[in-house]
Design a protein around this motif. Structure first.
Motif, PDB file in Angstrom:
ATOM      1  N   TYR A   1       0.743  -1.147   0.034  1.00  0.00           N
ATOM      2  CA  TYR A   1       0.165   0.003   0.092  1.00  0.00           C
ATOM      3  C   TYR A   1       0.808   1.187  -0.069  1.00  0.00           C
TER       4      TYR A   1
ATOM      5  N   SER B   1      -9.546   5.121  -5.713  1.00  0.00           N
ATOM      6  CA  SER B   1      -8.574   6.113  -5.493  1.00  0.00           C
ATOM      7  C   SER B   1      -8.895   7.133  -6.567  1.00  0.00           C
TER       8      SER B   1
ATOM      9  N   ILE C   1      -8.786  10.153   1.842  1.00  0.00           N
ATOM     10  CA  ILE C   1      -8.644   8.643   1.451  1.00  0.00           C
ATOM     11  C   ILE C   1      -8.386   8.682   0.143  1.00  0.00           C
TER      12      ILE C   1
ATOM     13  N   ASN D   1      -2.835   4.857   0.377  1.00  0.00           N
ATOM     14  CA  ASN D   1      -3.596   4.051   0.908  1.00  0.00           C
ATOM     15  C   ASN D   1      -4.164   3.091   0.261  1.00  0.00           C
ATOM     16  N   TYR D   2      -3.460   2.814  -1.103  1.00  0.00           N
ATOM     17  CA  TYR D   2      -4.026   1.865  -1.905  1.00  0.00           C
ATOM     18  C   TYR D   2      -2.804   0.632  -2.372  1.00  0.00           C
TER      19      TYR D   2
ATOM     20  N   TYR E   1      -8.380  -0.504  -1.494  1.00  0.00           N
ATOM     21  CA  TYR E   1      -7.911   0.374  -0.209  1.00  0.00           C
ATOM     22  C   TYR E   1      -7.280  -0.712   0.933  1.00  0.00           C
ATOM     23  N   HIS E   2      -6.734   0.039   1.931  1.00  0.00           N
ATOM     24  CA  HIS E   2      -6.095  -0.634   2.879  1.00  0.00           C
ATOM     25  C   HIS E   2      -7.236  -1.053   3.935  1.00  0.00           C
TER      26      HIS E   2
END
Length: 351
Positions: free
Chosen positions: A189, A245, A289, A295-296, A302-303
């Motif tokens: 990530y 994202s 986010i 975060n991706y 995403y996480h």
């Protein structure tokens, strides 16, 4: 000749005995949960969504279900117990289409369970397809109640070896609270990994008509989601739009269907907000986010910490939209976020 016939009879008899024993072992363990709940202490391997979800929906202990695509696989059902006092089960399908969700909801609502809540992640891209389209061909003999067509299950060599004998030889029981979770570990990530693997689509010059997606989307809603909401008024449906994202929105811009996509979001929300037992949550406007590619692990996934965040939102109402006007504002925030994002700077860096 008599000796030959006796030999043939012995071989056939032995083969039948072995087949009966193999089938009996599969039925007793029942690794796809078609006939009963899990045996106490058996180290079940759960890794086959298409084949194991229907049995889990029939025989597992739960009062709520988490449905959706790979956008939902990183939910932990313990969070739902902690925050919402619900005994949830994950029945995800990677790449799920609306018909995939309908197939499993048929089983959920026919299973005899009292279903308090359904948490369903809606991927707008899948609602533009056919109402009978599934991501993968389903093993229909596992989705019906006809035991006479189960030979492909109880006499299946792979089922016997990989789901009955292998777990006995190397026990590593699947944790159902985190079942189907993505293989990406934390080091994946980050923006470098995401950008290295991102391939933007070809630019489309002609804009997609704003209402291009509405007819197919409405057909999917009316065939694969609304009937379950209407027929189960005591069940609360938490419908949520995942936070893809900023690269997803780059794709939307390059493919020139921004307005059509925004109208699709609005139409789905408007349709579902008409039901008293539906709550709608919108996450694509969460700029902190969406715009941070650390975060991706790719352009949409995403996480797991954001699955936790979404669970907290289901509990406290954050990010819930309660009217068409609130949905329009949320969509407007997404549009503004995309318009002011500096894509030129993002793509100017060597990753």
């Amino acid at each position: 000749m008599k000796r030959f016939k006796k030999w043939i009879f012995s071989i056939v008899s032995l083969t039948l005995i072995l087949l009966i024993l193999a089938a009996a072992l599969v039925i007793w363990v029942d690794p796809f949960f078609q006939y009963h709940a899990p045996l106490e202490g058996f180290p079940y391997l759960v890794d086959n969504q298409l084949s194991q979800n229907p049995g889990m929906a029939k025989h597992m202990d739960y009062d709520s279900a988490i449905l959706g695509s790979s956008m939902t696989v990183n939910f932990n059902t313990r969070w739902f117990e902690e925050l919402l006092d619900l005994n949830a089960i994950k029945l995800n399908y990677s790449g799920a289409y609306p018909k995939d969700q309908a197939n499993i909801m048929d089983i959920i609502f026919d299973s005899g369970h009292t279903v308090k809540s359904v948490f369903l992640g809606v991927d707008v891209t899948t609602y533009t397809g056919g109402v009978d389209e599934t991501k993968y061909p389903i093993p229909s003999y596992l989705y019906d109640d006809n035991y006479f067509n189960d030979a492909a299950y109880v006499l299946n060599k792979d089922v016997l070896l990989n789901y009955v004998l292998r777990p006995l030889a190397d026990p590593d029981k699947t944790d159902l609270a985190t079942v189907y979770q993505s293989w990406w570990t934390d080091e994946y990530y980050n923006i470098q990994w995401v950008m290295h693997n991102y391939a933007p689509p070809e630019r489309v010059e002609e804009e997609t008509p704003p209402d291009a997606f509405l007819e197919s989307t409405d057909k999917n809603l009316q065939a694969n989601l609304c009937p379950y909401i209407e027929q189960n008024p005591e069940t609360t449906f938490y419908i949520f739009f995942p936070p893809y994202s900023i690269l997803y929105w780059n794709d939307v811009g390059l493919e020139n269907h921004m307005e059509a996509t925004m109208r699709e979001y609005a139409h789905i929300a408007d349709t579902l907000l008409a039901y008293d037992n539906v709550r709608v949550f919108y996450f694509p406007n969460r700029e902190e986010i969406v715009t941070d590619l650390n975060n991706y692990a790719d352009y949409t996934h995403y996480h797991a910490r954001f699955n936790r965040f979404m669970t907290e939102c289901f509990a406290d109402g954050t990010c819930e939209v309660k009217s068409a006007e609130e949905m329009d504002r949320a969509i407007g925030e997404t549009r503004e976020m995309v318009e002011r994002f500096d894509f030129e700077e993002l793509f100017s860096v060597e990753y």
